[in-house]
Design a protein around this motif. Sequence first.
Motif, short mmCIF file in Angstrom:
data_model
loop_
_atom_site.label_atom_id
_atom_site.label_comp_id
_atom_site.label_asym_id
_atom_site.label_seq_id
_atom_site.Cartn_x
_atom_site.Cartn_y
_atom_site.Cartn_z
N ASN A 96 4.14 -9.15 2.69
CA ASN A 96 2.82 -9.81 2.76
C ASN A 96 1.89 -8.95 3.61
OD1 ASN A 96 3.47 -12.24 1.31
ND2 ASN A 96 4.71 -12.80 3.10
N PHE A 97 0.64 -8.89 3.21
CA PHE A 97 -0.31 -8.10 3.98
C PHE A 97 -0.66 -8.81 5.28
CE2 PHE A 97 -1.15 -6.49 -0.33
CZ PHE A 97 -0.86 -5.17 -0.09
N ILE A 98 -0.67 -8.06 6.39
CA ILE A 98 -1.03 -8.63 7.68
C ILE A 98 -1.97 -7.66 8.39
CG2 ILE A 98 1.09 -9.98 8.02
CD1 ILE A 98 2.14 -7.65 9.73
N THR A 99 -2.56 -8.10 9.49
CA THR A 99 -3.43 -7.20 10.26
C THR A 99 -2.98 -7.12 11.72
OG1 THR A 99 -4.93 -9.04 10.67
CG2 THR A 99 -5.46 -7.58 8.83
N ILE A 155 6.90 1.72 0.47
CA ILE A 155 5.77 2.43 1.08
C ILE A 155 4.47 2.14 0.30
CG2 ILE A 155 6.07 4.56 -0.24
CD1 ILE A 155 5.55 6.08 2.39
N GLN A 156 4.62 1.86 -1.00
CA GLN A 156 3.44 1.54 -1.81
C GLN A 156 2.80 0.23 -1.37
OE1 GLN A 156 4.14 3.04 -6.20
NE2 GLN A 156 5.90 1.87 -5.54
N ILE A 157 3.67 -0.73 -1.00
CA ILE A 157 3.14 -2.01 -0.54
C ILE A 157 2.44 -1.82 0.80
CG2 ILE A 157 3.71 -4.40 -0.05
CD1 ILE A 157 6.23 -4.05 -1.71
N ALA A 158 3.09 -1.03 1.69
CA ALA A 158 2.51 -0.80 3.02
C ALA A 158 1.15 -0.14 2.91
CB ALA A 158 3.46 0.05 3.86
N THR A 164 1.11 -8.82 -15.77
CA THR A 164 1.56 -8.23 -14.51
C THR A 164 1.88 -6.76 -14.70
OG1 THR A 164 2.58 -10.37 -14.08
CG2 THR A 164 3.17 -8.58 -12.61
N VAL A 165 2.59 -6.46 -15.79
CA VAL A 165 2.93 -5.07 -16.05
C VAL A 165 1.68 -4.22 -16.15
CG1 VAL A 165 3.92 -3.50 -17.77
CG2 VAL A 165 5.13 -5.58 -17.16
N ARG A 166 0.67 -4.75 -16.89
CA ARG A 166 -0.56 -3.98 -17.08
C ARG A 166 -1.25 -3.72 -15.75
NH1 ARG A 166 -3.38 -7.29 -20.19
NH2 ARG A 166 -4.91 -7.53 -18.54
N LYS A 167 -1.32 -4.76 -14.93
CA LYS A 167 -2.02 -4.61 -13.65
C LYS A 167 -1.31 -3.59 -12.76
CE LYS A 167 -4.51 -8.92 -13.03
NZ LYS A 167 -4.28 -10.31 -12.64
N LEU A 168 0.02 -3.68 -12.73
CA LEU A 168 0.78 -2.73 -11.89
C LEU A 168 0.55 -1.32 -12.40
CD1 LEU A 168 4.18 -4.54 -11.25
CD2 LEU A 168 2.24 -4.31 -9.73
N ARG A 169 0.48 -1.19 -13.72
CA ARG A 169 0.28 0.13 -14.29
C ARG A 169 -1.09 0.68 -13.93
NH1 ARG A 169 2.69 -0.12 -19.90
NH2 ARG A 169 4.78 0.22 -19.12
N TYR A 211 7.94 -9.06 -9.30
CA TYR A 211 7.88 -10.00 -8.19
C TYR A 211 7.67 -9.25 -6.87
CZ TYR A 211 9.44 -13.35 -4.70
OH TYR A 211 9.51 -14.14 -3.59
N ARG A 212 8.39 -8.14 -6.73
CA ARG A 212 8.33 -7.39 -5.50
C ARG A 212 6.91 -6.87 -5.22
NH1 ARG A 212 11.49 -1.69 -4.55
NH2 ARG A 212 10.74 -1.29 -2.45
N PHE A 213 6.26 -6.43 -6.27
CA PHE A 213 4.91 -5.87 -6.10
C PHE A 213 3.82 -6.89 -6.42
CE2 PHE A 213 7.29 -1.83 -7.21
CZ PHE A 213 7.29 -1.35 -5.90
N ARG A 214 4.16 -8.19 -6.31
CA ARG A 214 3.21 -9.21 -6.74
C ARG A 214 1.92 -9.17 -5.95
NH1 ARG A 214 6.96 -10.89 -3.62
NH2 ARG A 214 6.61 -12.31 -1.87
N GLU A 215 2.00 -8.68 -4.68
CA GLU A 215 0.81 -8.62 -3.83
C GLU A 215 -0.30 -7.81 -4.49
OE1 GLU A 215 -0.07 -9.48 -0.30
OE2 GLU A 215 1.18 -11.14 -0.99
N PHE A 216 0.09 -6.78 -5.23
CA PHE A 216 -0.91 -5.94 -5.88
C PHE A 216 -1.66 -6.70 -6.96
CE2 PHE A 216 2.03 -2.66 -4.35
CZ PHE A 216 1.14 -1.88 -3.64
N VAL A 217 -0.95 -7.63 -7.57
CA VAL A 217 -1.56 -8.36 -8.68
C VAL A 217 -2.46 -9.47 -8.13
CG1 VAL A 217 -1.07 -9.72 -10.73
CG2 VAL A 217 0.42 -7.83 -10.10
N ASN A 218 -2.01 -10.09 -7.07
CA ASN A 218 -2.76 -11.23 -6.53
C ASN A 218 -4.09 -10.81 -5.94
OD1 ASN A 218 -0.60 -12.70 -7.28
ND2 ASN A 218 0.30 -12.84 -5.23
N LYS A 219 -4.14 -9.55 -5.48
CA LYS A 219 -5.37 -9.14 -4.79
C LYS A 219 -6.55 -8.96 -5.73
CE LYS A 219 -5.88 -7.15 -0.94
NZ LYS A 219 -6.03 -6.17 0.10
#
Lengths: 314, 509
Positions: A212-215, A276-279, A5-10, B501-509
Amino acid sequence: MMMGTVRKLREKGILGINARNAAYILPYNNRRFYPLVDDKLKTKELALQAGVAVPELYATVEIQRQVRDLKDTLEPYSEFVIKPAKGSGGEGIILIASKRNGRFRKTNGLLLEIDDLKHHISMIIGGVFSLGGHPDKAIIEYKISHDPVFEDVTYMGVPDIRIITFLGVPVMSMIRLPSRMSDGKANLHQGAVGAGICIATGTTCSAVWHENFITEHPDTGAELLGLEIPYWNELLKIAASSYDMTGLGYQGVDLVLDKSRGPLLLELNARPGLSIQIANNAGLSGRLKLVEQQEGVRKWSVEEKISFAREQFR
Amino acid sequence: MKNTHLFLLSLVLAALGLGIFFYKAFVLNLALTPDHESQVWLVEAKLGFKADGRPVKAEMYIPQSSDSFLVMDENFVSRGYGLTTKRQDENRKAVWSIRSEEGWQTLYYRAVIRKNQTARNGKKVKKPAVFEFLLPEVEQEAVGGIIEKIKEMSADEESFIHNAFELLKLPRSDKNVLLLAGSRPTNERRVEVLLKILKKAGFAARSVQGIDLGDFVGHADIKHRIEVYSKEKKKWISYNIDTGSSRVPSGFLPWWFGEQGLTEVKGGENVIVNIGIERSQENLVKSALKNNQEASSLFLDFSLLHLPLDIQAVYRVLLLIPLGALLVVILRNVVGVKTFGTFMPVLIALAFRETELLWGIFLFTLLLSGGLMVRFYLEHLKLLLVPRLAAIVTVVVIMMVFFSIMTQKLGLDRGLSVALFPMIVLAMTIERMSIVWDELGPGDAMKQGIGTMLVASAIFLLIFHELFEHLLFVFPELLFVILAFTLLLGRYTGYRVVELYRFREFVNK
């Protein structure tokens, strides 16, 4: 699992709180300047000096003595907002939509007497709504009516636009749309919808609700993506000039679009959040590093900063 | 650049702390763990006699450090007397003297005795010289006869000694023993005979007299034992003269060797010696420090252990707080647990020390929810901030009083410990919680409340532990290491666990 997870976020360039504080807020935001953004009255003065439009200030109430004359103070206005200068989280704000027979009607329809308003202002001055209970001032100002373009994607309240600027360069932005769940407040945390705005085009490109992503808007069902924000370049201009106003390198600029007055600066934030990063479904790290690498970026003109941002951040 | 500076600083701090720590732990041999076995006694020998006006010279044997005990902090109380201590054969002696004195005299010898924990077991002792000695002819023959008899029954040294003891138990069974010891020998007589037999048979043997620290009730009796040098084990083995058992009571403190009496007073009569033992309340760690006698190091001279005991008690707790704070830093900045304030959890954990964990959590939650309820009621009354807080404090105190009285009436004495909750901590927590409640909503307030409890419990369980208390108190230099870690964590810019956990959406995609 966790390392993965850390790697992916990075890889995505997601900025964490620790990194935000250590790499951007500590080195670029001098604490000396915090009072400029913590007090909405000071922010307003700065903006006016810089020629940035803000909701018009009708009056301030600073000492209990002035509360007595409230009726005279409010005489010329039928629509206005009362808010604490140092409030946070939208606490202590009263929106008055109309005045009739000496009574005041709130936007939600409730009627208030002048004495109710006096008591509320006394509470604001006493520090009930300010952080840490410090004595505060009450601001009476112009009440914003949101631009009709947002009619379909807003459930009550006024949507606001948040632009993160780094050394004056707008790096990421979103619009926060109140929902039934957020009770008309434009706070993602409380259930408002966040929609990322592409800096280059000024159109919404993705949206989240409760992480959660929505449209579609959860209450109105309106399409959230591809919404074009009017006055986009004006909004970017206000955001870009905020660095010269406060000297804070990394800040969140909160703006609103008024039906009749166009873009207005609402408030500035020295520690803007990371949702804002999630949005935007995008990370901040890469963008911030890119800006950091630009030589002489601090001295660029507002136009240069905007054109750089619109070119880079699509 | 900044980071290099920080790394260097942390490295220096950690090296400094660990360096001193290892020096103290492995060179000065300070105990790494709190030792419950470690015991300290205060021994006092009181020598009383009546002086008759002539020059007085009073001699008394005094104990010395051995493999099993250390003699520390000796002091002599003897007004007007000149005092010297001297070695005499294997013994130490105190000699008091005065030109002339009359009337009842009391001389004191006091020492702190503690178990020797650093003694290397099985320290080898060189074989002592065995001197030929002459006995009157009658005895010579009798002893020779006994030795012959025992030798016949024995296979080796050990069984020889064992049989000698057995024989002495029943002097009537052998006419030679009867001749030497008499039909009902006293302890002294038995020792004398045994030593004669053993020495004549070629053993190195000696009598040892001492006290048993185990029966530490006031007056102690002098106990007599025999030590025989074992060539095999290359050390002295001590035997009980009644049973012949070589098991030494763990509390036996050898005082002097030889058959002679404890004291010898010239110029006085009616000599009385009283030996008192008292289990010392002295700090256990202090004894750990003195364990290594030669170590008169700078580190030991400048140590917390020289502070008065009540101040030491304060520092025992105070020194844990940095470690607790470090845990808060980890849980907040690396894990991302939300808490009220930064060090509120440490303060709450301190309160838990008084109430114990589960009961503490229960009481705290109870008072906290009570306080919050009152606060929201007061909200209704639209009070200004400071009076509102003062009102909350008052109501919390009233609740505490009520709770204590009620539980007392119900016979639950645990309820009394509610009073141990620091008022300030409670009032501050209620205030923080209500601010968060106002600003971020009840969900966040609950989340932070639970986070605070979790962190406080973690600190209570992990940090406020006997081991850490001991380590930090004896080795306060470890604070440098904690500081180094804290500084390093100050530049931790990685993700927090909750952010994954908060940014999990980024990983799941």
